[in-house]
Design a protein around this motif. Structure first.
Motif, PDB file in Angstrom:
ATOM      1  N   GLU A   6      70.430  38.693  25.870  1.00 55.98           N
ATOM      2  CA  GLU A   6      71.027  39.004  27.040  1.00 55.98           C
ATOM      3  C   GLU A   6      70.991  40.719  27.158  1.00 55.98           C
ATOM      4  OE1 GLU A   6      72.347  37.025  29.587  1.00 55.98           O
ATOM      5  OE2 GLU A   6      71.127  35.636  28.198  1.00 55.98           O
ATOM      6  N   LYS A   9      70.012  42.058  30.753  1.00 56.09           N
ATOM      7  CA  LYS A   9      71.010  41.935  31.716  1.00 56.09           C
ATOM      8  C   LYS A   9      72.300  42.867  31.479  1.00 56.09           C
ATOM      9  CE  LYS A   9      69.363  37.520  33.013  1.00 56.09           C
ATOM     10  NZ  LYS A   9      69.553  36.031  32.858  1.00 56.09           N
ATOM     11  N   LYS A  10      72.568  43.005  30.230  1.00 58.71           N
ATOM     12  CA  LYS A  10      74.000  43.965  29.841  1.00 58.71           C
ATOM     13  C   LYS A  10      73.627  45.160  30.160  1.00 58.71           C
ATOM     14  CE  LYS A  10      75.570  40.851  26.092  1.00 58.71           C
ATOM     15  NZ  LYS A  10      75.953  40.744  24.769  1.00 58.71           N
ATOM     16  N   GLU A  12      71.263  46.372  32.551  1.00 62.31           N
ATOM     17  CA  GLU A  12      71.376  46.419  34.062  1.00 62.31           C
ATOM     18  C   GLU A  12      72.554  46.648  34.657  1.00 62.31           C
ATOM     19  OE1 GLU A  12      68.439  44.538  37.665  1.00 62.31           O
ATOM     20  OE2 GLU A  12      68.173  43.980  35.540  1.00 62.31           O
ATOM     21  N   TYR A  43      63.130  44.467  29.179  1.00 61.87           N
ATOM     22  CA  TYR A  43      62.602  43.279  29.908  1.00 61.87           C
ATOM     23  C   TYR A  43      61.386  43.074  29.120  1.00 61.87           C
ATOM     24  CZ  TYR A  43      66.053  42.830  33.438  1.00 61.87           C
ATOM     25  OH  TYR A  43      67.147  42.236  34.035  1.00 61.87           O
ATOM     26  N   ASP A  48      63.154  35.989  28.899  1.00 61.48           N
ATOM     27  CA  ASP A  48      63.561  35.483  30.076  1.00 61.48           C
ATOM     28  C   ASP A  48      62.394  35.278  31.338  1.00 61.48           C
ATOM     29  OD1 ASP A  48      64.246  35.453  33.098  1.00 61.48           O
ATOM     30  OD2 ASP A  48      66.092  36.643  32.797  1.00 61.48           O
ATOM     31  N   ARG A  54      61.391  41.194  37.277  1.00 59.14           N
ATOM     32  CA  ARG A  54      62.650  42.124  37.620  1.00 59.14           C
ATOM     33  C   ARG A  54      62.302  43.431  36.938  1.00 59.14           C
ATOM     34  NH1 ARG A  54      65.970  44.097  40.290  1.00 59.14           N
ATOM     35  NH2 ARG A  54      67.594  45.049  39.554  1.00 59.14           N
TER      36      ARG A  54
END
Length: 112
Positions: A6, A9-10, A12, A43, A48, A54
């Motif tokens: 993650e 996402k963290k 981001e 990324y 993911d 993204r």
């Protein structure tokens, strides 16, 4: 270089907070090319399935926010494609390289 799945996402979420505070007037929190390159690197290492898309959105966001893309940003997005399983990844990385070469010819030495 986190092994946390993650992590992107963290990171981001931190970027979004930086952008909000910058837009609210805190010039010190404007994200720069290093910020975006680091996020794209997350990324590139992500499993993911939406990571490549993204990362490209973040690369595009740099221009929208007036963040100058430097060699690290270009290298990061190339790395994202190189590590992806996208069938057109080789073509995308060559396209990015050609863009860098054209920018260099136009005098943008930061893209070199």
């Amino acid at each position: 270089k986190s092994s946390d799945p993650e992590a992107a996402k963290k990171a981001e979420a931190v970027l979004e907070e930086m952008i909000a505070k910058w837009k609210a007037g805190n010039e010190d929190l404007k994200p720069d090319a290093v910020t975006f390159s680091t996020l794209m690197d997350f990324y590139a290492r992500s499993t993911d399935p939406s990571a490549t898309v993204r990362a490209q959105e973040l690369f595009d966001m740099m221009e929208e926010l007036g963040v100058h893309r430097n060699v690290y940003a270009y290298s990061a997005i190339q790395n994202v494609y190189a590590r992806s399983n996208m069938p057109d990844a080789p073509e995308r990385t060559v396209e990015i390289l050609r863009s860098m070469i054209n920018l260099d010819k136009e005098g943008d030495f930061l893209a070199k």
